[in-house]
Design a protein around this motif. Structure first.
Motif, PDB file in Angstrom:
ATOM      1  N   VAL A 107       0.843  -1.198   0.000  1.00  0.00           N
ATOM      2  CA  VAL A 107       0.000   0.000   0.000  1.00  0.00           C
ATOM      3  C   VAL A 107       0.876   1.245   0.000  1.00  0.00           C
ATOM      4  CG1 VAL A 107      -1.652   1.361   1.354  1.00  0.00           C
ATOM      5  CG2 VAL A 107      -2.017  -1.091   1.046  1.00  0.00           C
ATOM      6  N   ARG A 108       1.887   1.276   0.865  1.00  0.00           N
ATOM      7  CA  ARG A 108       2.783   2.443   0.925  1.00  0.00           C
ATOM      8  C   ARG A 108       3.545   2.630  -0.378  1.00  0.00           C
ATOM      9  NH1 ARG A 108       3.194   0.599   6.033  1.00  0.00           N
ATOM     10  NH2 ARG A 108       5.040  -0.671   5.619  1.00  0.00           N
ATOM     11  N   ALA A 109       4.044   1.548  -0.955  1.00  0.00           N
ATOM     12  CA  ALA A 109       4.835   1.639  -2.183  1.00  0.00           C
ATOM     13  C   ALA A 109       3.999   2.193  -3.341  1.00  0.00           C
ATOM     14  CB  ALA A 109       5.409   0.273  -2.551  1.00  0.00           C
ATOM     15  N   TYR A 110       2.801   1.643  -3.534  1.00  0.00           N
ATOM     16  CA  TYR A 110       1.962   2.102  -4.643  1.00  0.00           C
ATOM     17  C   TYR A 110       1.459   3.530  -4.410  1.00  0.00           C
ATOM     18  CZ  TYR A 110       2.136  -2.369  -6.992  1.00  0.00           C
ATOM     19  OH  TYR A 110       2.576  -3.477  -7.667  1.00  0.00           O
ATOM     20  N   THR A 111       1.086   3.833  -3.179  1.00  0.00           N
ATOM     21  CA  THR A 111       0.653   5.190  -2.844  1.00  0.00           C
ATOM     22  C   THR A 111       1.786   6.182  -3.064  1.00  0.00           C
ATOM     23  OG1 THR A 111      -0.921   4.349  -1.227  1.00  0.00           O
ATOM     24  CG2 THR A 111      -0.286   6.645  -1.002  1.00  0.00           C
ATOM     25  N   ASP A 112       2.980   5.838  -2.582  1.00  0.00           N
ATOM     26  CA  ASP A 112       4.135   6.737  -2.713  1.00  0.00           C
ATOM     27  C   ASP A 112       4.528   6.957  -4.172  1.00  0.00           C
ATOM     28  OD1 ASP A 112       4.179   7.004   0.014  1.00  0.00           O
ATOM     29  OD2 ASP A 112       5.985   5.780   0.314  1.00  0.00           O
ATOM     30  N   ALA A 113       4.449   5.912  -4.996  1.00  0.00           N
ATOM     31  CA  ALA A 113       4.814   6.049  -6.411  1.00  0.00           C
ATOM     32  C   ALA A 113       3.909   7.068  -7.107  1.00  0.00           C
ATOM     33  CB  ALA A 113       4.747   4.701  -7.121  1.00  0.00           C
ATOM     34  N   VAL A 114       2.612   7.018  -6.794  1.00  0.00           N
ATOM     35  CA  VAL A 114       1.668   7.969  -7.393  1.00  0.00           C
ATOM     36  C   VAL A 114       1.869   9.361  -6.794  1.00  0.00           C
ATOM     37  CG1 VAL A 114      -0.781   8.543  -7.665  1.00  0.00           C
ATOM     38  CG2 VAL A 114      -0.011   6.183  -7.961  1.00  0.00           C
ATOM     39  N   ALA A 115       2.016   9.428  -5.477  1.00  0.00           N
ATOM     40  CA  ALA A 115       2.191  10.725  -4.816  1.00  0.00           C
ATOM     41  C   ALA A 115       3.470  11.423  -5.287  1.00  0.00           C
ATOM     42  CB  ALA A 115       2.221  10.541  -3.299  1.00  0.00           C
ATOM     43  N   GLN A 116       4.549  10.669  -5.485  1.00  0.00           N
ATOM     44  CA  GLN A 116       5.806  11.267  -5.966  1.00  0.00           C
ATOM     45  C   GLN A 116       5.634  11.833  -7.369  1.00  0.00           C
ATOM     46  OE1 GLN A 116       8.862  11.763  -4.498  1.00  0.00           O
ATOM     47  NE2 GLN A 116       7.785  11.205  -2.625  1.00  0.00           N
ATOM     48  N   ALA A 117       4.915  11.123  -8.224  1.00  0.00           N
ATOM     49  CA  ALA A 117       4.672  11.624  -9.576  1.00  0.00           C
ATOM     50  C   ALA A 117       3.836  12.905  -9.514  1.00  0.00           C
ATOM     51  CB  ALA A 117       3.979  10.565 -10.425  1.00  0.00           C
ATOM     52  N   LEU A 118       2.838  12.925  -8.640  1.00  0.00           N
ATOM     53  CA  LEU A 118       1.971  14.103  -8.545  1.00  0.00           C
ATOM     54  C   LEU A 118       2.699  15.332  -8.027  1.00  0.00           C
ATOM     55  CD1 LEU A 118      -1.369  12.516  -7.300  1.00  0.00           C
ATOM     56  CD2 LEU A 118      -0.979  13.699  -9.464  1.00  0.00           C
ATOM     57  N   LEU A 119       3.785  15.139  -7.285  1.00  0.00           N
ATOM     58  CA  LEU A 119       4.556  16.285  -6.795  1.00  0.00           C
ATOM     59  C   LEU A 119       5.082  17.138  -7.948  1.00  0.00           C
ATOM     60  CD1 LEU A 119       6.595  14.826  -3.801  1.00  0.00           C
ATOM     61  CD2 LEU A 119       4.662  16.417  -3.719  1.00  0.00           C
ATOM     62  N   GLY A 120       5.405  16.501  -9.070  1.00  0.00           N
ATOM     63  CA  GLY A 120       5.936  17.229 -10.215  1.00  0.00           C
ATOM     64  C   GLY A 120       4.894  17.576 -11.263  1.00  0.00           C
ATOM     65  N   ALA A 121       3.630  17.268 -10.975  1.00  0.00           N
ATOM     66  CA  ALA A 121       2.574  17.464 -11.968  1.00  0.00           C
ATOM     67  C   ALA A 121       1.998  18.880 -11.906  1.00  0.00           C
ATOM     68  CB  ALA A 121       1.454  16.450 -11.755  1.00  0.00           C
ATOM     69  N   GLU A 122       1.672  19.409 -13.073  1.00  0.00           N
ATOM     70  CA  GLU A 122       0.982  20.693 -13.149  1.00  0.00           C
ATOM     71  C   GLU A 122      -0.519  20.431 -13.176  1.00  0.00           C
ATOM     72  OE1 GLU A 122       0.295  24.463 -16.162  1.00  0.00           O
ATOM     73  OE2 GLU A 122       1.999  23.132 -16.527  1.00  0.00           O
ATOM     74  N   ARG A 123      -1.192  20.869 -12.123  1.00  0.00           N
ATOM     75  CA  ARG A 123      -2.644  20.697 -12.036  1.00  0.00           C
ATOM     76  C   ARG A 123      -3.332  21.844 -12.778  1.00  0.00           C
ATOM     77  NH1 ARG A 123      -4.790  18.695  -6.529  1.00  0.00           N
ATOM     78  NH2 ARG A 123      -5.631  20.804  -6.538  1.00  0.00           N
ATOM     79  N   VAL A 124      -4.340  21.493 -13.557  1.00  0.00           N
ATOM     80  CA  VAL A 124      -5.080  22.469 -14.355  1.00  0.00           C
ATOM     81  C   VAL A 124      -6.546  22.411 -13.930  1.00  0.00           C
ATOM     82  CG1 VAL A 124      -5.754  23.112 -16.699  1.00  0.00           C
ATOM     83  CG2 VAL A 124      -3.513  22.074 -16.286  1.00  0.00           C
TER      84      VAL A 124
END
Length: 193
Positions: A107-124
């Motif tokens: 759970v932590r690994a999959y959650t962290d992988a998505v959360a790390q990607a979202l840190l660099g994402a531009e939200r529109v």
């Protein structure tokens, strides 16, 4: 207010010899999401799992792809929900490193992988729109176009015939106000399709 992403963003985590390649990207719907997962399998044929979560069109989906139930897709989906994302696919490609992580570790690994990607994402901001069609007399075309500008509407198509037929796209929360203003400007002679 819901958001989407400007473009795809990737992350990579190494946890106890397993490699987790995360990606968040905008998609139109489930069909495009499933096609993207198939592309990932073609790009990563040696991967053990490709788990994914989707928020699009008011629908959600999550796939654990062989990981223990509820340890991958659902936690990824919760990250998307928490970020108020819509029209977004989250994927994580896992290369198994030989060490089991347990349910909590997964759970932590999959959650962290998505959360790390979202840190660099531009939200529109996702602005819902409505397409309207109206026919007006020529004498009112200029005034109607000014109202479209004032309401943030985009003119999609104009047809000049006996009258002027306009197809436009307007933010949903401004549609009724625009209709009312156009009716006033055209003195009740606007015809809405």
């Amino acid at each position: 207010m819901p958001f989407t992403l400007a473009g795809p963003v990737h992350s990579e985590l190494l946890i106890k010899k397993s490699r987790f390649l995360g990606c968040v990207e905008p998609v139109a719907g489930r069909e495009q999401a499933v096609a993207r997962v198939q592309e990932l399998w073609a790009e990563h044929p040696d991967a053990r799992h490709i788990c994914w979560a989707l928020m699009a069109g008011g629908h959600s989906a999550a796939n654990d792809d062989g990981e223990p139930s509820g340890t991958a897709g659902r936690p990824m989906l919760e990250v998307l929900r928490h970020q108020e994302l819509e029209g977004v696919l989250a994927t994580v490609v896992r290369y198994f490193g030989g060490v089991k992580l347990g349910a909590g570790g997964l759970v932590r690994a999959y959650t962290d992988a998505v959360a790390q990607a979202l840190l660099g994402a531009e939200r529109v901001p996702l602005i819902r729109t409505r397409v309207l069609q109206v026919t007006v007399p020529y004498a009112f075309e200029g005034a109607v176009r000014r109202e479209l500008d004032a309401h943030g509407a985009v003119l999609e198509q104009v047809q000049h015939g006996v009258d002027v037929a306009l197809t436009l796209e307007v933010p949903e929360d401004r549609a009724e106000s625009l209709r009312s203003q156009v009716d006033d400007v055209c003195q009740g002679r606007a015809e809405w399709a």
